[in-house]
Design a protein around this motif. Sequence first.
Motif, mmCIF file in Angstrom:
data_model
loop_
_atom_site.group_PDB
_atom_site.id
_atom_site.type_symbol
_atom_site.label_atom_id
_atom_site.label_comp_id
_atom_site.label_asym_id
_atom_site.label_seq_id
_atom_site.Cartn_x
_atom_site.Cartn_y
_atom_site.Cartn_z
ATOM 1 N N THR A 12 0.839 -1.199 0.000
ATOM 2 C CA THR A 12 0.000 0.000 0.000
ATOM 3 C C THR A 12 0.867 1.240 0.000
ATOM 4 O OG1 THR A 12 -1.089 -1.205 1.727
ATOM 5 C CG2 THR A 12 -2.158 0.813 1.003
ATOM 6 N N VAL A 16 0.565 3.963 -2.783
ATOM 7 C CA VAL A 16 0.188 5.333 -2.453
ATOM 8 C C VAL A 16 1.299 6.298 -2.835
ATOM 9 C CG1 VAL A 16 -0.308 6.884 -0.532
ATOM 10 C CG2 VAL A 16 -1.422 4.655 -0.665
ATOM 11 N N ALA A 19 1.082 6.946 -6.423
ATOM 12 C CA ALA A 19 -0.070 7.811 -6.693
ATOM 13 C C ALA A 19 0.232 9.251 -6.321
ATOM 14 C CB ALA A 19 -1.284 7.310 -5.921
ATOM 15 N N VAL A 151 -5.072 4.493 -8.066
ATOM 16 C CA VAL A 151 -3.964 3.934 -7.291
ATOM 17 C C VAL A 151 -3.582 2.584 -7.912
ATOM 18 C CG1 VAL A 151 -3.227 3.223 -4.993
ATOM 19 C CG2 VAL A 151 -4.909 5.048 -5.237
ATOM 20 N N ARG A 157 -9.677 5.954 -6.615
ATOM 21 C CA ARG A 157 -9.803 6.584 -5.302
ATOM 22 C C ARG A 157 -9.845 8.092 -5.531
ATOM 23 N NH1 ARG A 157 -10.093 1.939 -4.237
ATOM 24 N NH2 ARG A 157 -9.418 0.790 -2.411
ATOM 25 N N THR A 162 -7.636 7.815 -0.715
ATOM 26 C CA THR A 162 -6.319 7.178 -0.716
ATOM 27 C C THR A 162 -5.748 7.160 0.690
ATOM 28 O OG1 THR A 162 -5.971 7.988 -2.968
ATOM 29 C CG2 THR A 162 -4.040 7.174 -1.795
ATOM 30 N N LEU A 165 -7.572 4.622 2.455
ATOM 31 C CA LEU A 165 -7.120 3.291 2.058
ATOM 32 C C LEU A 165 -5.944 2.814 2.903
ATOM 33 C CD1 LEU A 165 -7.006 0.899 -0.036
ATOM 34 C CD2 LEU A 165 -5.493 2.353 -1.389
#
Lengths: 239, 205
Positions: A12, A16, A19, A151, A157, A162, A165
């Motif tokens: 993640t 992220v 992103a 993402v 998202r 995000t 998340l």
Amino acid sequence: MTRGKTFAQRMTTLAVAVAMAGLLGGCATSGNPKDPIEGFNRAMFSFNEGLDTVIIKPVAQGYDTALPTPVKTGVTNFFGNIADVFIAVNNLLQGKVPEAASDAGRFLVNSTVGILGVFDWATDMGLEKHEEDFGQTFGRWGVGNGAYVVVPFFGPRTVRDTVGLVLDVKADPVANVDHIPTRNTLLAVRIASDRATLLPADKVIEEAALDKYSYVRDGYLQRRRSLIHDGNAPRAIED
Amino acid sequence: MKWLLGMVASFVLAAGVSAEEMAPDVLVKNVTEEVLSIVRKDKDIQSGNHKKAINLVEAKVLPHFNFGRMTQLAVARDWRQAAPAQQKTLTDEFHTLLVRTYSKALTEYKSQTIDYRPFKMQPADTDVKVRTEIKQPGGKPIQLDYYLEKQNAAWKVYDIEVGGISLITNYRESFASEIRNGGIDGLIKSLQTKNKSGEAASVKK
């Protein structure tokens, strides 16, 4: 979880970070104020679609064909039951105490009478299933969407969602199982099960969308707006 | 991305019977139940016969939709800059696209059932919302709302909202960007291309 970050958390963080890099980089602008980094997003969308075509969808199709419906429903219920704890927490954070109590009741009933969540008796008893996450909680608290972001791995998202998340994954009981092979198996089955339930939607979207990217984007944004208002969002359409 | 499922279900359920002067909630219920009962019995549609599903939609659903209004809402403020002939072409092409999509969804129908939510309206109302819910095993129910408008004593659907996603609103951004890039004719061309490729795909099947 004992020390360090779990695999899921690392993934993640990476997703992220990519992103966010896209956000800061600006990339090609489209003139759509909701989607200022459309160029980056379209690239990520294609990446996710590619990943889906090559790995996730074929696995989900195999899963869907191999297992009888009651088994698939049992799997969906099992993961849904685990999620109810997390949904209860989010309802509580949003001040929706009766809903949170209902979610906790669901978990109690289904974990016991429902044999570890495989059967969803709670719904039959009138305890309705809810859908909540940290992104919605922030939305409820008044945090705006921010830009739309696709993402990697996780899909559509907004900036707010995000951040949500990251917390969703941290709080996800499945991603935090200590025994690594068990955890990986559970994650894989959950992905296959979730994806399998979406298989019928694929064909319809292919049929419906002039541009799949914007169809999915606009659907996501409308859906989130509705969820934050628990299905009672004011009508957005005007002449 | 569970909301995508709702889109499928909505298309399945956006289906129709004939009825003058029928109350909007009764109309929605009758049409839905009639079409679902046909699909439940039709092995061809269940196994993906798109042509047959299209015929069903044409016969049962179309009479209850106001495609002119739907197209106008989807094209939004650019509608006024379209000539009457362009407006007609847009409506026809959008109509084809929606029929193709609906009927595709019918072929994906499994075993969902519908709950009809309590409905209230004033006798003078001409614009109402009928709320229903799709129940499916192992999932949260999906909200499915119909927007209807009274037209010459008959109620016509002009938008459908699935899990909070309005069908019409979902086309707005992509229609607007097609028009920004290629004008009204650009949008017409994209719709035609889309419809042709869909047709080619179902013929191949």
